[in-house]
Every structure is written in C-alpha cells, then in structure tokens.
Write a protein that holds these residues in place. Sequence first.
Motif, PDB file in Angstrom:
ATOM      1  N   TYR B 232       4.295  -5.088  -2.610  1.00  0.00           N
ATOM      2  CA  TYR B 232       3.239  -4.192  -2.129  1.00  0.00           C
ATOM      3  C   TYR B 232       2.190  -4.927  -1.305  1.00  0.00           C
ATOM      4  CZ  TYR B 232       0.829  -5.687  -6.436  1.00  0.00           C
ATOM      5  OH  TYR B 232       0.258  -6.412  -7.436  1.00  0.00           O
ATOM      6  N   VAL B 233       2.036  -6.219  -1.591  1.00  0.00           N
ATOM      7  CA  VAL B 233       1.088  -6.987  -0.769  1.00  0.00           C
ATOM      8  C   VAL B 233       1.662  -7.157   0.644  1.00  0.00           C
ATOM      9  CG1 VAL B 233      -0.079  -9.205  -0.483  1.00  0.00           C
ATOM     10  CG2 VAL B 233       0.098  -8.168  -2.752  1.00  0.00           C
ATOM     11  N   ARG B 234       2.954  -7.437   0.663  1.00  0.00           N
ATOM     12  CA  ARG B 234       3.598  -7.592   1.977  1.00  0.00           C
ATOM     13  C   ARG B 234       3.517  -6.272   2.759  1.00  0.00           C
ATOM     14  NH1 ARG B 234       9.423  -8.873   1.525  1.00  0.00           N
ATOM     15  NH2 ARG B 234       8.715  -9.928  -0.342  1.00  0.00           N
ATOM     16  N   THR B 235       3.756  -5.186   2.024  1.00  0.00           N
ATOM     17  CA  THR B 235       3.675  -3.869   2.656  1.00  0.00           C
ATOM     18  C   THR B 235       2.271  -3.626   3.217  1.00  0.00           C
ATOM     19  OG1 THR B 235       5.174  -3.148   0.927  1.00  0.00           O
ATOM     20  CG2 THR B 235       4.181  -1.429   2.294  1.00  0.00           C
ATOM     21  N   ALA B 236       1.282  -3.952   2.391  1.00  0.00           N
ATOM     22  CA  ALA B 236      -0.102  -3.746   2.816  1.00  0.00           C
ATOM     23  C   ALA B 236      -0.396  -4.534   4.084  1.00  0.00           C
ATOM     24  CB  ALA B 236      -1.055  -4.156   1.704  1.00  0.00           C
ATOM     25  N   ARG B 237       0.096  -5.756   4.101  1.00  0.00           N
ATOM     26  CA  ARG B 237      -0.126  -6.597   5.280  1.00  0.00           C
ATOM     27  C   ARG B 237       0.545  -5.978   6.493  1.00  0.00           C
ATOM     28  NH1 ARG B 237       0.001 -11.655   2.325  1.00  0.00           N
ATOM     29  NH2 ARG B 237      -2.183 -12.254   2.148  1.00  0.00           N
ATOM     30  N   ALA B 238       1.786  -5.517   6.242  1.00  0.00           N
ATOM     31  CA  ALA B 238       2.567  -4.934   7.329  1.00  0.00           C
ATOM     32  C   ALA B 238       1.855  -3.717   7.905  1.00  0.00           C
ATOM     33  CB  ALA B 238       3.949  -4.548   6.829  1.00  0.00           C
ATOM     34  N   PHE B 250      -6.069  -5.562  -3.804  1.00  0.00           N
ATOM     35  CA  PHE B 250      -4.653  -5.699  -4.163  1.00  0.00           C
ATOM     36  C   PHE B 250      -4.387  -6.915  -5.031  1.00  0.00           C
ATOM     37  CE2 PHE B 250      -2.236  -2.578  -1.573  1.00  0.00           C
ATOM     38  CZ  PHE B 250      -3.331  -1.928  -1.014  1.00  0.00           C
ATOM     39  N   ILE B 251      -4.703  -8.063  -4.495  1.00  0.00           N
ATOM     40  CA  ILE B 251      -4.302  -9.291  -5.200  1.00  0.00           C
ATOM     41  C   ILE B 251      -5.162  -9.529  -6.432  1.00  0.00           C
ATOM     42  CG2 ILE B 251      -4.018 -11.785  -5.021  1.00  0.00           C
ATOM     43  CD1 ILE B 251      -3.397 -11.383  -2.082  1.00  0.00           C
TER      44      ILE B 251
END
Lengths: 564, 334
Positions: B232-238, B250-251
């Motif tokens: 989900y962090v990667r998604t958020a970044r994306a 998030f983190i």
Amino acid sequence: MSNPGTSVHGAGFARKRAALTAGFSIAALLLTGCVQSQREESTGAEGDAAVDSTFVFAASSDPKSLDPAFASDGESFRVSRQIFEGLVGVEPGTADPAPLLAESWETAEDGLSTVFQLKEGVTFHDGTPFDAEAVCFNFDRWYNWTGIQQAETTSYYYGSLFRGFADSPDKAVYESCEANGDNEVTINLAKPFAGFIAALSLPAFAMQSPTALEEYAADEIGGTAEAPSLSEYALGHPVGTGPFKFDAWNVGQQLELSIYDDYWGEKGQITNTIFRIIDDPQARRQALEAGDIDGYDLVAPADTQSLKDAGYNITPRDPFTILYLGMNQAIPELKDPKVREAIAHAIDKDALVAQTLPEGTEVATQFIPEVVDGYNEDVTTYDYDPERAKELLAEAGYPDGFEVTFNYPTNVSRPYMPTPEQVFTNLQAQLDEVGITVTPAPAAWSPDYLNQVQGTPDHGLHLLGWTGDYNDTDNFIGVFFGQEKLEFGFNNPELFAALDEARGVSDRDQQTELYKEINEQIAEFNPAIPLAHPAPSLAFAPRVTSYPASPVNDEVFTDIELSE
Amino acid sequence: MLRVIGKRIALLIPTLFGLSILLFLWVRNLPGGPATALLGEKATPEAIARVNELYGFDRPLITQYLTYMGKLLQGDFGVSINTGRPVLEEFATRFPATLELTVVALVFAIGVGIPLGYLAARHYGRFLDHGSVVLSLVGITIPVFFLAFILKYLFAIQWSLLPPDGRQSPRIDATHYTQFYVLDGLLTGEYDAAWDAFLHLILPGLALGTIPLAIIVRITRASVLEVQNADYVRTARAKGLMERTIRGSFILRNAMLPVVTTIGLQLGLLISGAVLTETVFAFNGIGRFLRDAIFGLDYPVLQGFIIFIAILYALINLIVDLSYSVIDPRVRVQ
C-alpha cells in the motif's frame, strides 16, 4: 521551572567552591606563616554569623517510631536524643551516667528508693512544665502498659530492664513514683536493680510531655494484635524538653527538626537538623561527596582513608562493641574443651584486627569493652600459638585436624562487624594453618543468618557481636551467656546462676567484683572467642570541625561545631 | 467500549483471587521467619515465639488466609511490619514518586526511541542505522543498576552536575499536596522546588529508561522497515501522494502498532527496573519500598504489593488494547 540558579543544588556548588577556596587559602596561609593572626580574627562573631546553620545527617533508615519508649533501634534513638532528654544523661565521650533533667539523686541503702532533684525552669516544647508530676506520669505510663504495648517489638527496653508491668507485679522491678513537691521525685523499686541509674540514660526512658502523650494518644498502638501500628504521637507529634523540636517527617525521604527557642541549655550553632534517609552505605558516601549531606555514621573501613585523603573529617567512635567467634557445642568436636582451647590458640587477633578491622579497633580479651564495669585485667587469655593449638588438637584425638562449618553473614555491615566476609577469610586461613578445615556457610544477614545461628542448632563456628546500649555488664555477657541458647548450644547452670545473681545485686562495688569473677569463669569455659572491639567511624564534610562522638551514640547536635 | 471495560474488570476479580491464594502460600513459605527480621539480633527465642503469636504466624494457614482476605475486601491491606504504618498509606505516598520517575523514563524512551528507530529505518544500511543498532544492543545488554551507578558516579559525584540521591535536595523547603513533587512545586508556585525535583528525576529516569529506549528503537526500526516496503505504500507513492503524507499517515501510523504493544509491556517491566534504580539513587518510591519489604520479610507489604501490581498490569493491558483500536480501526476491542 525557571530560576535554576537559586536551586538548592546551586547552593551545594557554592559551598563546594567555598570549601575549595578555603582549602587554598589555608594552604597559602601555612606557607606564609601567618596562621596565628588569621585564626584569632576568624574566631570572632563574624565567623559564626557566616555558618550555614542547617545540618544534614544521613540516617541509614527511618526511625521506627518517634516515641522513644516504643523504640529500640539506633536510628530512632539518634532522633530522640535531639528531641528528648531523660532524668539521667551520659558523661560526654563516655558511657557513664551523668545528671541531665535530674540535677542529682540519692539512692537509699537498700537500693530500693531513689530521690531525684529535678532541674528547675524546664519546659516541654508544647509549654507543659517539666516537674515531678511529669516524671511520675512517664513512669506510670510505662508500668501500666498492657497487651501489645508489652510486646518485645514495642517496649523492648522497659520490658527487658524493668521486667514486669502493673498486671504482673510479682515480676516487676518498678513499684511506684511519688512527687515530693514540684522539683523532687522519689522512685520506688520492688527489687534491687544496680543498673537502674545507668539504664535511665537510655532514650527509651526519656521524659515526654504528659499533655502531648494524652492529646495524641501515644498509647494507642495497633488496632489488632496481628500488626501493631504506630500511634498518632509516634507518627508526628513527639514532644520533649530537648534542644530540637520536631517539624516534619517525610517517610523514606527525610526528617526535619528545628531549635526549640526556650531550651534551657546551650543552643550551639545549628538551628535546623535534617536526617536524610539513605540506606545504602555507598550512597551515603556519595551523598557526602556530592555535598548533599554533612555527615554519616558507620563509614566502611575501606572508605576511611580515601575520604580522609579527600579532605573529609573522619571521627572514630570509642569502641563500645564486641565481635566474637561463636563455637556451637551442638557440634561434637566443639563440645570438647580442648578443641575450643586449640581454636583460641590458633587465632592471631592482632593480625585479624590489623588486616580487617578499622583504625582504633582494640583486641578483645573478654566480652565487654574495658570501660564497662567488671572488666577483668587478669582474665585468662589464649595467646596466639599455633604449635600449642596443634598439640591440643592431637590430645583431643584430632591429630590431622577436622572439618567444621563456618557460618558468616554477607552484605551486611554492623558497628561491630563492618566486613564479615573479610573477617571470615582471615580466620579461615588461620584455622587452616593448624589443620582445621572450614566449610564456608555464608548467608544473608536477616532473616537467614540470624535465624540459622540463633534459632536453630544447625551451625558450627560463627561470627556475631554486640553494641552496648549503655554502661551495663549484663547488657553484654548476660545477653550472650545468661541462659541456654541455640547459638552456643551449652547448658552451664553454674554460669547462668552467677549471672542471674550478679544482676540483682544492688551494691555497685560488690557487683563489679562478681562480674570480674564471671568474666574469668567465661574465659575458662571458653564458649566463644572474643576477637575485637571494633571502632566505628563517622565521616563529615570539611565544615564540620567537631562532632561529639560518643561510645553509646549519645550525640546531641547542639555540640557540633561548624566552620562555615 | 464501556461494556468491554466492565467485562475486563469483572474478569480481573477471579484472576486476582487465584493469584492471592498462590502468592499467600508462596510468601508464607519463604525461608526464615518474619519474627527474626522484626526483632533483629537482640531477639530471644521467647520473644520470637511471642511475636509469632502476636502476628498470628503460628495459626493454620487457612485461618491466616481467610483473615487476610476478609480484611482485604474491606480495603484493609494491613500494617507494614517494618514501618508500623498502613500498607495502603505507604503505597499512596510512594507510588506517585515511582509514577513520576516512570513518566520521565518513558518520555525519554519514547521521545528518543521512536524518532531514532524511524530514522534508522529511513537511513537503512547507512551509518545512522548501524549506530542505532549498536546503541540499542548496548542499551539492552547493560544492567540497569550498573548503568545507574555509572550515571550517578559521573554526573553527580565526579562532575557535580546533578543531585546524587533522593527526590528533593535536603535543604529545600517544599510543600507537598499530591506527592508528585514536580507538580506540587508548579501548583504552589515554588518553582525552585519543582526544578529541584525535576533535576532529581533526570539520572534515575535515564537509567530506568535506557532498556525501554533500546527496545523501542529496535521495534520501531523493524516495524518501519517492514511497513515502508508494503504494497500500500508503493501504491500510495505510485498515486503521487506527498511524501510527508505517506510517511506520517501511512508508514508511521501503521508501524506504531507493535511499538505500542512493546511500550505497554515495558511499563510493567519498568516497575521491576525501579527496584534497582530507586535503590541506587535512594529514590523514595515503591521500588525501594518493595526491596525493603523483601529483605525485611514484610508480609503485609509483599502481599499488598503483588495484588497492587497485578491490578496495575491488568489496567495497562486494557489501555494498550484500547489504544490499538484508536491507532488501527480494523482492530476491534472485544
């Protein structure tokens, strides 16, 4: 949280800096040789005015009770001695009784009645006058205690010295008190008690304000028999005639006293006394080094030299203690008098004292210090003679020696035994020399060690000792050898009877002779080996120039002298 | 929520009851009798027998237990053998001290631990990361009392920067209402006293807070490392969310769950750490009192204390559980 500059810690720095400056100045003066003229100047009134009149002393624990009649521990008595005074005090620096609230006294020939002349114009801190009636109030209070009040945990000294209470008059030593006018009082005893006057110097028999005792229900201790609790009086309302009155007690933290303005005697330099509670000996030393306290008692022998080198004042207390090596006769080998004699010859007391005990310690030949009545100069001694010890062992049937348990306490420091582990190691080596192999049996002081040595027959050689409460022979040898005890495991009716008889003799001179004989009898019977009279020391900040160290801890803080 | 709390408290009662029986038996079977402890070296066998009778130690255990429980239920924890004061009163005057100390230790541990752990994870594999790992290892390995001694020796004795012992300097004149000394000083306007009390908390607070600090650093670091690589962090970044939002919401938020659990557990451990710390600094809290009770075999205090600690633990656990649902709504308190 502003204003850090005025914090107390800041004051500590200032004092430290001042001490340092003073140190340098003195050194400089010595060098220039003008000490004499300076000294004359500094003893003036100006010097006194500059003294910080708050004295902080580290106590090792809270007092058990502020009512000295219901206390028996040193820390309670240390505080009581500032707040209270008895009819009888102690000659400064000795253990001998001296007039205090009673200016003089006369005991009838039969030893049963004593007339005391009381000091006039003395008042208690609450304004109650100190007079004959107040004296009788106190004596009658003790005598009329019942139930839990009579328990050894509460009224130890009255119970053990005056033996009985109003509900058991046949055992009681005290009989009655009569006020003959305001300033004269007669105390009648039911049986002779040669130590009566000396006993009255104990803080447990200090005079307390009848008004305050009643107002704060001093005798109401403990709702239940399961756990007696302190009275309201003992928790925070002690009222005596002493130089300091009670201010506050923050349990576990500190206890505060301040000077009683209407005190009848000399007041001295100190106006406020604080007893800081620090139970760890190491922490007491550090508090002194940090400038938080002005002094503490029972300095570890290992610390005395380094504290001295760092400029602190070390005051030794004249020894009023005895350290002995007990020999439990429940152990078959130790029952043999030859073996006990051999052990006595095997021990080099001089070496022991030099190697393990503090400066000022005296080698012991008997179980009382020299200043106590009945000390016998010519008592039988067993000199250090390992060859003789080996011979005796062989005669007893142990040519190759034997093995025996040696019990000693750990992590404890008593006035008579500052370093038990070291004493043990030293004795172990000495005994090994003559073939006696010891099995070390260390245990924590309380309750393990005491319980094992005093409450069970399961121990061999052991270390124990005593600090005298007041100048009384029975308070030493009567305690050790007055009856059959598991500690020593022998039954010597002759000795028990002799001690019992001596205690009851009313004539002091006659009693002294009896005690001399008893000391010889003990030396011959050899139930334990008197090792030393260790001298405990106190340590003080450099500003404390004089402290009235007393063998029986009778130190009143009005006598302390401060330089800054 | 209220029902949950009620239920938890109801569950506490049988737990405490069982515990009280076990502890009662355990305490009474400790070696050595209380009488010797009480009377000391001047005790005669008769006196010991008399004290045993007086305190009821010679009566059957079951009688002793019933008497004890009967009183306990009326709020009577008995009287301390060592001090002659009611046990409850002793706790009441000392617990604030320990709580004050614990708060300082925790603030230190959390205040330094979480940022340090977070930074270590962010700078994974670099100097800061290695440094924090070594530091936390040292913190966990070093015994509390040893650290306490070192801190005291250096800061109080050698450099005279901080007070060596107690809760307040002996010569200070302070009024106490709440027994929280810093608070008392602030309330009464005696700022000197408050500051002085605060200075007294620093060294013991550091000593006590070091182990929790080390643990919090480690847990935070591990937890952040895990979360920052989550899908989900990667998604958020994306999706192009701001880095600050990603890091904060998030983190950090998601990484906090295990950290909170750890802090809760540490709170309990802090009490045992307080025994050593308070002893070294002659700090008048329940830790030092407990030690005295153990050495003096102060039965009423030991029993009361353990019940007290059990309640405290239960409460802490409850708070930790409740805080989960605040941090992560998916976790429902049941």
